[in-house]
Design a protein around this motif. Sequence first.
Motif, PDB file in Angstrom:
ATOM      1  N   ASP A  38      38.317  26.955  24.241  1.00 44.33           N
ATOM      2  CA  ASP A  38      38.318  27.535  25.565  1.00 44.33           C
ATOM      3  C   ASP A  38      37.049  26.906  26.000  1.00 44.33           C
ATOM      4  O   ASP A  38      36.750  26.432  27.086  1.00 44.33           O
ATOM      5  CB  ASP A  38      38.258  28.832  25.505  1.00 44.33           C
ATOM      6  CG  ASP A  38      39.664  29.397  25.225  1.00 44.33           C
ATOM      7  OD1 ASP A  38      39.647  30.532  24.700  1.00 44.33           O
ATOM      8  OD2 ASP A  38      40.586  28.581  25.496  1.00 44.33           O
ATOM      9  N   THR A  59      41.836  32.881  28.755  1.00 41.63           N
ATOM     10  CA  THR A  59      42.001  31.675  29.780  1.00 41.63           C
ATOM     11  C   THR A  59      43.431  31.680  30.152  1.00 41.63           C
ATOM     12  O   THR A  59      44.087  31.092  30.884  1.00 41.63           O
ATOM     13  CB  THR A  59      41.327  30.630  29.402  1.00 41.63           C
ATOM     14  OG1 THR A  59      40.183  30.632  28.994  1.00 41.63           O
ATOM     15  CG2 THR A  59      41.446  29.365  30.178  1.00 41.63           C
ATOM     16  N   SER A  97      45.102  34.344  32.140  1.00 43.72           N
ATOM     17  CA  SER A  97      44.507  34.208  33.526  1.00 43.72           C
ATOM     18  C   SER A  97      45.194  33.323  34.168  1.00 43.72           C
ATOM     19  O   SER A  97      45.413  33.428  35.582  1.00 43.72           O
ATOM     20  CB  SER A  97      42.971  33.803  33.364  1.00 43.72           C
ATOM     21  OG  SER A  97      42.242  34.983  32.924  1.00 43.72           O
ATOM     22  N   LYS A 107      33.176  34.360  34.968  1.00 45.51           N
ATOM     23  CA  LYS A 107      33.224  33.856  33.562  1.00 45.51           C
ATOM     24  C   LYS A 107      32.533  32.439  33.513  1.00 45.51           C
ATOM     25  O   LYS A 107      31.795  32.185  32.628  1.00 45.51           O
ATOM     26  CB  LYS A 107      34.436  33.951  32.761  1.00 45.51           C
ATOM     27  CG  LYS A 107      35.038  35.391  32.601  1.00 45.51           C
ATOM     28  CD  LYS A 107      36.175  35.149  31.783  1.00 45.51           C
ATOM     29  CE  LYS A 107      36.912  36.576  31.446  1.00 45.51           C
ATOM     30  NZ  LYS A 107      38.258  36.437  31.066  1.00 45.51           N
ATOM     31  N   SER A 141      37.419  36.832  38.472  1.00 42.28           N
ATOM     32  CA  SER A 141      37.079  37.027  37.128  1.00 42.28           C
ATOM     33  C   SER A 141      36.633  35.699  36.370  1.00 42.28           C
ATOM     34  O   SER A 141      35.548  35.556  35.708  1.00 42.28           O
ATOM     35  CB  SER A 141      37.743  37.917  36.577  1.00 42.28           C
ATOM     36  OG  SER A 141      38.003  39.138  37.150  1.00 42.28           O
ATOM     37  N   GLU A 142      37.534  34.831  36.697  1.00 38.93           N
ATOM     38  CA  GLU A 142      37.615  33.672  35.865  1.00 38.93           C
ATOM     39  C   GLU A 142      36.543  32.745  36.406  1.00 38.93           C
ATOM     40  O   GLU A 142      35.483  32.191  35.768  1.00 38.93           O
ATOM     41  CB  GLU A 142      38.618  32.565  36.126  1.00 38.93           C
ATOM     42  CG  GLU A 142      39.926  33.170  35.317  1.00 38.93           C
ATOM     43  CD  GLU A 142      39.644  32.926  33.794  1.00 38.93           C
ATOM     44  OE1 GLU A 142      39.008  31.915  33.355  1.00 38.93           O
ATOM     45  OE2 GLU A 142      39.548  33.978  33.054  1.00 38.93           O
ATOM     46  N   GLN A 151      38.723  40.889  33.773  1.00 36.88           N
ATOM     47  CA  GLN A 151      37.572  40.372  32.796  1.00 36.88           C
ATOM     48  C   GLN A 151      37.815  40.184  31.149  1.00 36.88           C
ATOM     49  O   GLN A 151      37.174  39.520  30.848  1.00 36.88           O
ATOM     50  CB  GLN A 151      36.424  41.141  33.179  1.00 36.88           C
ATOM     51  CG  GLN A 151      35.822  41.264  34.545  1.00 36.88           C
ATOM     52  CD  GLN A 151      34.590  41.823  34.765  1.00 36.88           C
ATOM     53  OE1 GLN A 151      34.134  42.616  33.726  1.00 36.88           O
ATOM     54  NE2 GLN A 151      34.047  41.879  35.828  1.00 36.88           N
TER      55      GLN A 151
END
Length: 443
Positions: free
Chosen positions: A349, A290, A293, A317, A313-314, A286
């Motif tokens: 982002d 970006t 990930s 988010k 987790s992405e 977490q």
Amino acid sequence: MNSSSFLTKFLRHHRHQYTRMNHLPSLDSSASSPTDKSNSLASKCWLDDACIVDIDYFVKTLSGIKANGVRPDLIGSIITHYASKWIPELSGEPPSPVAPELQSLSQSATASWLKKRFFIETIVAVLPPEKDAIPCSFLLRLLKNANMVGVDSSYKEELEKRVAWRLDQATLKELMIPCFSHDRSTLFDVELMLRLVKRFVELEIEGLRTGAGMFKVAKLVDAYLAEVAVDSEVALPEFMELAGAVPAQARATDDGLYRAIDTYLKTHVNVTKQERKRLCKLIDSQKLSTEASIHAAQNERLPVRSVIQVLFSEQAKLSSHTDWSRSFSTARSPNLSVDPHDRCHSSRDIATIQQMEIKKLKEHVTKLERQCYSMQNQIDKLSEKKRGFFNWRKLQMSTTLKSMSIEVADESKLDSSSIGKQTPLKGKQGRNKTPKRWRSSTS
């Protein structure tokens, strides 16, 4: 020249700082003038001429200076300047080839090594008790040379305590201390770094140090791990112990830790599957950005479980960001209940996530339109079939009724011309048979 006259000469050269308080400004004043700079330069020249003659004489003089109530930071500057003249490596600058101190050390290797060891132990013994009096950079250079010449463990422990107190002020380059132990084959002294970090964390837990120092130390540890990860001799247990020495809440992002672990897995190809799992558990998916990930989702060196956690987790988010965007557009203010880590995205982002969300929504709407169109076609086909069926039934019923009416009309004609009454025969219950004509009576 005895110690008292030596001290008198020293105080005369530093009269702008060490005379009576009612005649001069406070010693805590930070203002400096060209006169103070010239006096500082003159004092350094005087130290070069007088203090380097004998270290025992310097220790006695320093004791007299401390007794006169000189500020600890000034005493620390005197010590650092004096030590740098004896050992040029402590100055942080390349040694001068014509330095007179090197000529006094041009002896046998053993004698030079013993003299250097005795000098470092003496310098550590006369350090002021105030831990902020000596810069962290000088302490790290002193610790490096102390490990090199093998000073007594009590002196090294004292240096480590002082360095740990100011570890947040260190730099990565200063912490890359080589390993001088014969029992270990690593390039850098990872055990020393581990001891320093543990001491610093203990100070934070005890409340002796506060502020943003822990965050700085966490960044230093991640950068240090990335550097030592390329060493094939670094064992996995000590790598994991150093990575876990910093509390998890001290890392605002785990990008640095992920880079260090990825470098370690790239270098140590013989790490087993179970060891990879234990190592990757240190990463909080977490807290990855970006970019990290995306890299982790395509990293073949990571276990499958870790990749799945990164993807979930992405997704979480993205969902949180979508909810936050909706609440912002509705209430014209950000939702304060959202996790701060989910709101700390850069503008780039946020734009990327919004474009992805809009694209997904468009695809979803298009899919729903196709389904609605298909369902409407099916409903139309079913309605046409039902209409055709009911029309055929109506036509069949009308034809049947017409035929029945014709038969009834014929039967009524026959009944009127017959002689006797006609009585229908009753068959089984629920069934009516066609009535038969009675014969004419002959009686």
